[in-house]
Design an enzyme around this catalytic site. Structure first.
Site, PDB file in Angstrom:
ATOM      1  N   CYS A   1       0.742  -1.173  -0.175  1.00 31.49           N
ATOM      2  CA  CYS A   1       0.041   0.227  -0.372  1.00 31.49           C
ATOM      3  C   CYS A   1       0.513   1.662  -0.223  1.00 31.49           C
ATOM      4  O   CYS A   1       1.788   0.963   0.882  1.00 31.49           O
ATOM      5  CB  CYS A   1      -1.104   0.611   1.187  1.00 31.49           C
ATOM      6  SG  CYS A   1      -2.269  -1.517   1.423  1.00 31.49           S
TER       7      CYS A   1
ATOM      8  N   LYS B   1     -19.925  -2.141   0.719  1.00 30.08           N
ATOM      9  CA  LYS B   1     -18.786  -1.745   1.559  1.00 30.08           C
ATOM     10  C   LYS B   1     -17.176  -1.117   1.577  1.00 30.08           C
ATOM     11  O   LYS B   1     -17.006  -0.953   1.256  1.00 30.08           O
ATOM     12  CB  LYS B   1     -18.258  -3.474   2.422  1.00 30.08           C
ATOM     13  CG  LYS B   1     -17.517  -4.601   1.684  1.00 30.08           C
ATOM     14  CD  LYS B   1     -17.278  -5.237   2.427  1.00 30.08           C
ATOM     15  CE  LYS B   1     -15.663  -6.006   2.270  1.00 30.08           C
ATOM     16  NZ  LYS B   1     -15.761  -7.296   2.662  1.00 30.08           N
TER      17      LYS B   1
ATOM     18  N   HIS C   1     -15.441  -0.997   4.744  1.00 28.15           N
ATOM     19  CA  HIS C   1     -14.412  -1.921   5.574  1.00 28.15           C
ATOM     20  C   HIS C   1     -12.968  -1.060   6.455  1.00 28.15           C
ATOM     21  O   HIS C   1     -12.285  -1.615   6.320  1.00 28.15           O
ATOM     22  CB  HIS C   1     -14.037  -3.108   4.970  1.00 28.15           C
ATOM     23  CG  HIS C   1     -13.069  -3.983   5.025  1.00 28.15           C
ATOM     24  ND1 HIS C   1     -13.187  -4.973   4.738  1.00 28.15           N
ATOM     25  CD2 HIS C   1     -13.070  -4.729   6.947  1.00 28.15           C
ATOM     26  CE1 HIS C   1     -12.210  -6.338   5.618  1.00 28.15           C
ATOM     27  NE2 HIS C   1     -12.642  -5.520   6.781  1.00 28.15           N
TER      28      HIS C   1
ATOM     29  N   HIS D   1      -9.903 -10.388  -3.130  1.00 28.38           N
ATOM     30  CA  HIS D   1      -8.801 -11.641  -3.009  1.00 28.38           C
ATOM     31  C   HIS D   1      -9.591 -12.592  -3.727  1.00 28.38           C
ATOM     32  O   HIS D   1     -10.562 -12.739  -4.386  1.00 28.38           O
ATOM     33  CB  HIS D   1      -8.766 -12.036  -1.936  1.00 28.38           C
ATOM     34  CG  HIS D   1      -8.139 -11.333  -0.593  1.00 28.38           C
ATOM     35  ND1 HIS D   1      -9.865 -10.413  -0.423  1.00 28.38           N
ATOM     36  CD2 HIS D   1      -7.530 -10.697  -0.273  1.00 28.38           C
ATOM     37  CE1 HIS D   1      -8.500  -9.758   0.566  1.00 28.38           C
ATOM     38  NE2 HIS D   1      -7.289 -10.427   0.981  1.00 28.38           N
TER      39      HIS D   1
END
Length: 548
Positions: free
Chosen positions: A86, A104, A106, A313
């Site tokens: 990141c 969402k 998160h 993922h």
């Protein structure tokens, strides 16, 4: 020193914070394109296995709408979810042209009070938000698999037993005159034991109210969620946004609740798939993709909208109970979600469609990264990628259009939490893609392809194997990572290891210390930060009515 933080849920978190710089327009490399500032629609599934999609080889789960995107656009076969790290960008917030997020979030919500919303999407560049501020999880309904409830119940039961034993000990001591003092300790220990036991019994209901609710901007509209109508509410919100902003350009990020457990599926799709609840949920998500694409068609926006579909993922293999598999299938690729560098967890669907600009039916086998969406979107918005930090992504447009033959990525690094597990080298002159594994999780039981019995494989400690020498695979010949190469089987073994090792060291020199956000004492539940739409603990509300 540049500060960069490795993170496990790399793309979903990174995209939400650094989608694009869309103010202060500057000339861009795509200014010669027809409709060079298109609408941008980003569609992200949650834990969808690459082997679950028809255009990637599945013929038992029906995904006609995702397949239509691939037929009409460009499909990436080596699209990597957990590549690199990141790169928080102070200036790279999405700041204009009606950016909206549905689904969402998160990424947290509050800092000091239940209503400060310091981490809310509207404080991170989005102009509108509708969806779950937290994450879909198995505990949102009565579900066999638990991500939070069982652990809390066990802790509360343990504490209750301790207090009960304490109360019994104090009582016995008082009765046989071994202890003196007030009976207050007995009374309070007994009360605490009873309260903890009762709390344990109602843990599931408390989690549903605490974590599973809908928000529109800063307002809680439904607490708890009524999941039988969530799909229709999200689709109506998306349709309404597109119709209001069809003069564009706009950016819409749809973060699907599917196909994460508990696999909540409407009655229309329940029982339709050959693959149980997971297949049903996947087919419903594909139908949602079709509804969104139909909205673009009806509003005349198809030809001037760049659509991107992916997953955060690969399939979650540990989402299993008994003989029931509730996670996805990752095709020929080894491993799954949360396993550091194994392909099954990081190779995900990647499809781009922009009629008239991107060639229909094009398939690209070059390594690409979900991080590439950031610079691609910035270029399309006539913005400029920040120059004061390392940006891991690359503009994909030349590769997508066919004006570039190779990906700009020579190396991609694969992290598990803050730990570097693997590195990928695209050796263009040989057409090889090498993969070096420094650390891999220990599968359980031995010989299994996942860490069954755990929520996710560990990133470090006793649950991983450290390889010296590292494992080496040639993905261009062995995409399943079935046969590790050795100096005896690969003449260039040492040269590959040396070159990849140099790239890893160069990468590490760009890193600096940052506060760890995962697995720290600061990252724990605090009751006073819990959102509530009424006076606590009366957290019940429904502003959605019948869903209209």
């Amino acid at each position: 020193m540049l500060h960069r933080e490795p993170c496990r849920l790399s793309f979903r978190s990174w995209l939400a914070v650094t989608v694009g710089v869309l103010l202060g327009w500057k000339p861009s490399a795509c200014s010669d394109l027809p409709g060079s500032r298109p609408n941008i629609l980003l569609l992200m599934a949650d834990d969808l296995g690459i082997g679950d999609v028809g255009c990637y080889g599945n013929n038992t789960i029906r995904t006609p709408n995702i397949d239509r995107l691939a037929k009409d656009g460009v499909m990436l076969t080596q699209h990597i979810a957990a590549a690199s790290v990141c790169t928080p960008s102070r200036a790279a917030f999405l700041t204009g042209r009606y950016p909206v997020r549905s689904g969402k979030w998160h990424l947290g919500l509050n800092c000091r009070s239940s209503k400060d919303h310091c981490h809310h999407p509207l404080n991170h560049g989005f102009d509108h938000f509708y969806g779950m501020p937290f994450s879909m999880m198995g505990d949102c309904v009565h579900w066999e698999l638990s991500e939070k409830r069982v652990g809390l119940e066990n802790k509360l039961n343990f504490c209750s037993q301790i207090m009960a034993i304490a109360a019994l000990t104090f009582t016995t001591g008082k009765l046989i005159h071994l202890m003196t003092g007030s009976w207050a300790l007995v009374i309070w220990s007994t009360v605490a034991a009873i309260l903890l036991s009762v709390s344990s019994y109602f843990t599931g209901a408390l989690i549903v109210h605490a974590d599973c609710f809908l928000m529109r901007n800063h307002t809680i509209t439904e607490q708890p969620m009524h999941f039988h109508r969530t799909t229709s509410l999200i689709l109506k919100e998306i349709s309404s946004f597109v119709k209001r902003n069809k003069q564009g350009p706009f950016l819409l990020f749809v973060s699907f609740l599917q196909v994460h457990t508990p696999l909540i599926t409407t009655e229309k799709f329940a029982g339709r798939s050959l693959h149980g609840p997971y297949g049903d949920n996947t087919e419903e998500m594909d139908w949602m993709v079709g509804q969104i694409l139909d909205t673009l068609d009806v509003e005349g926006l198809t030809n001037n909208t760049l659509v991107y579909f992916t997953s955060d993922h690969g399939g979650s293999l540990e989402a299993q109970l008994g003989n029931n598999q509730y996670g996805g299938w990752n095709g020929i690729y080894k491993g799954g979600k949360g396993m550091g560098g194994w392909e099954g967890g990081i190779r995900v669907p990647g499809i781009f469609r922009w009629p008239g600009v991107l060639p229909a039916g094009r398939v690209i086998h070059e390594p690409t990264s979900l991080m590439d969406v950031f610079p691609t979107v910035v270029q399309l918005g006539d913005g400029q990628v920040p120059q004061d930090r390392v940006i891991d992504g690359r503009d994909l447009l030349p590769l997508l259009r066919g004006t570039a033959q190779h990906s700009d990525h020579e190396f991609l690094l694969h992290y598990c939490g803050k730990f570097l597990h693997a590195a990928r080298w695209h050796q263009r002159d040989r057409g090889a893609v090498w993969k070096v594994h420094y650390v891999t999780p220990m599968f359980h039981p031995d010989g299994a392809g996942a860490c069954y019995g755990k929520a996710v494989c560990p990133c470090s400690g006793h649950g991983v194997s450290r390889h010296d020498p590292p494992l080496l695979f040639d993905l261009s010949r062995d995409p399943s990572e079935a046969h590790a190469l050795t100096p005896d089987t690969e003449p260039s073994f040492y040269q590959v290891m040396e070159r990849v090792g140099q790239a890893v060291e160069e990468h590490r020199r760009t890193l600096g210390p940052v506060p760890l956000q995962l697995d720290t004492l600061d990252n724990v539940w605090r009751p006073w930060l819990q959102p509530c739409c009424g006076p606590f603990p009366l957290c019940w509300c429904d502003q959605e009515g019948d869903g209209r």
